[in-house]
Design a protein around this motif. Structure first.
Motif, short mmCIF file in Angstrom:
data_model
loop_
_atom_site.label_atom_id
_atom_site.label_comp_id
_atom_site.label_asym_id
_atom_site.label_seq_id
_atom_site.Cartn_x
_atom_site.Cartn_y
_atom_site.Cartn_z
N ALA B 35 0.84 -1.19 0.00
CA ALA B 35 0.00 0.00 0.00
C ALA B 35 0.88 1.24 0.00
CB ALA B 35 -0.91 -0.02 1.22
N ASP B 36 1.92 1.19 0.77
CA ASP B 36 2.79 2.35 0.86
C ASP B 36 3.60 2.58 -0.42
OD1 ASP B 36 3.64 4.42 2.82
OD2 ASP B 36 5.61 3.62 2.30
N ASP B 37 4.04 1.51 -1.07
CA ASP B 37 4.70 1.65 -2.38
C ASP B 37 3.77 2.41 -3.33
OD1 ASP B 37 6.83 0.09 -1.53
OD2 ASP B 37 6.01 -1.76 -2.38
N LEU B 38 2.53 1.98 -3.37
CA LEU B 38 1.55 2.63 -4.26
C LEU B 38 1.35 4.08 -3.86
CD1 LEU B 38 -0.94 -0.36 -4.41
CD2 LEU B 38 0.14 0.70 -6.41
N TYR B 39 1.18 4.30 -2.58
CA TYR B 39 0.99 5.64 -2.04
C TYR B 39 2.11 6.57 -2.50
CZ TYR B 39 0.78 9.27 1.60
OH TYR B 39 0.72 10.45 2.29
N MET B 40 3.33 6.11 -2.40
CA MET B 40 4.47 6.97 -2.76
C MET B 40 4.54 7.21 -4.26
SD MET B 40 7.45 5.97 -0.02
CE MET B 40 7.54 4.28 -0.59
N LYS B 41 4.29 6.19 -5.03
CA LYS B 41 4.27 6.38 -6.49
C LYS B 41 3.17 7.37 -6.88
CE LYS B 41 6.01 1.82 -7.83
NZ LYS B 41 7.27 2.06 -8.57
N MET B 42 2.04 7.29 -6.19
CA MET B 42 0.93 8.18 -6.53
C MET B 42 1.23 9.62 -6.14
SD MET B 42 -2.14 5.62 -5.47
CE MET B 42 -3.55 6.54 -6.08
N LYS B 43 1.94 9.77 -5.05
CA LYS B 43 2.28 11.11 -4.60
C LYS B 43 3.13 11.84 -5.63
CE LYS B 43 1.32 12.15 -0.11
NZ LYS B 43 1.68 13.08 0.94
N TYR B 55 -5.46 2.12 1.00
CA TYR B 55 -5.91 0.89 1.67
C TYR B 55 -7.37 0.58 1.33
CZ TYR B 55 -1.81 0.01 4.59
OH TYR B 55 -0.57 -0.32 5.04
N ARG B 56 -8.21 1.61 1.32
CA ARG B 56 -9.62 1.35 1.06
C ARG B 56 -9.86 0.90 -0.37
NH1 ARG B 56 -12.00 5.44 5.49
NH2 ARG B 56 -10.65 6.93 4.47
N ILE B 57 -9.12 1.48 -1.29
CA ILE B 57 -9.26 1.07 -2.69
C ILE B 57 -8.80 -0.38 -2.85
CG2 ILE B 57 -8.34 1.42 -5.01
CD1 ILE B 57 -8.38 4.42 -4.47
#
Ligand SMILES: [Mn+2]
Ligand SMILES: [Mn+2]
Ligand SMILES: [Zn+2]
Ligand SMILES: [Zn+2]
Lengths: 142, 142
Positions: B35-43, B55-57
């Motif tokens: 989740a955090d990998d995705l979060y950072m890429k999205m940022k 996380y909810r997605i």
DNA sequence: ATGCAAATGCAAATGGTTCGCATTTGTGTT
DNA sequence: AACACAAATGCGAACCATTTGCATTTGCAT
């Protein structure tokens, strides 16, 4: 299978009541147990035991390969079992979580084929089967 | 493979930028992501995104079987990948964590034999191979 | 364009696991 | 049998991944 005492001796680990108890409980269990499962079982016999001690003992055992840590989909906790000496696979009941060991391995030949095909140097594999044990099968069909 | 848009339509999920981005990132990745990998890429692209939304997605996607949650031994976080339609197995590089899919399955015949032998109703199995991918094999031998 | 359920951001809560530190215990040595 | 000291333990606090509550925003059917 070795006795808990022997296991500790073999790895130069001090024989403490808690360590022996953890090995005994794991030995007698037919399913994986969490640190907290162990902690609660131990509390039944010995009031004075701390959860962090359970974690530390398990950490030591995993390091020495006396115990294996297992991740299963039905629990988000890490679960533990006595380590198995021989290569084998598991039948895991999705209903009662009982675990049965299978010594055979249908995969090793296959490994060479895919190693070659995918240019991948395969070192090991993990294979588990999920389904219903005979008891649960009977119970759920009634 | 379906486009991110199609995947959402197919499951009656609202098309939001974040959902599409997560599907796109997972689609293009050759390894599991947290989740955090995705979060950072999205940022990197969209300042305004919250980890709990990620996380909810992911929770929604797993529920709809668009995404699979994976537990690997090299990380204590839950990792995610786009769900695979067909039954297959994985080659996981223990060095760079790249994942390669294998369509073949050497296990199905064997399943019937053990089902019978152990009186266990096997519903499915999980088989992954661990080793070195061709790049890492080359790199580490030099 | 409007309305409303669904999605989101943010902060706080949770829960499993780990760590710091003072105290106790196991075991090899006298 | 007493001693010495490293290793083991209890307890509480810290940690970190994940979840949740709640106020606000957004997608989409009408
Ligand atoms: Mn095998
Ligand atoms: Mn298979
Ligand atoms: Zn069962
Ligand atoms: Zn690699």
């Amino acid at each position: 299978m070795k006795t808990p005492e022997k296991m500790l001796e073999l790895h130069n680990l001090k024989k403490t009541g808690h360590r022996l108890m953890i090995l005994t409980i794991l030995k007698e269990s037919d399913r994986f147990l969490s640190a907290d499962d162990l902690y609660m079982k131990m509390k039944e016999e010995d009031e004075n035991i701390s959860l962090s001690t359970v974690y530390r003992i398990l950490e030591t055992f995993v390091l020495k390969s006396i115990v294996s840590a297992v991740n299963v989909e039905f629990s988000k906790k890490v679960l533990y079992e006595l380590a198995h000496e021989a290569h084998g696979h598991r039948l895991i009941c999705t209903n009662c979580h009982k675990v049965v060991y299978v010594e055979d391995c249908p995969v090793h030949n296959f490994e060479d084929a895919i190693s070659e095909e995918y240019d991948f140097d395969i070192k090991r594999h993990k294979l588990d089967f999920y389904g219903l044990c005979s008891e649960c099968k009977a119970e759920l069909s009634s």
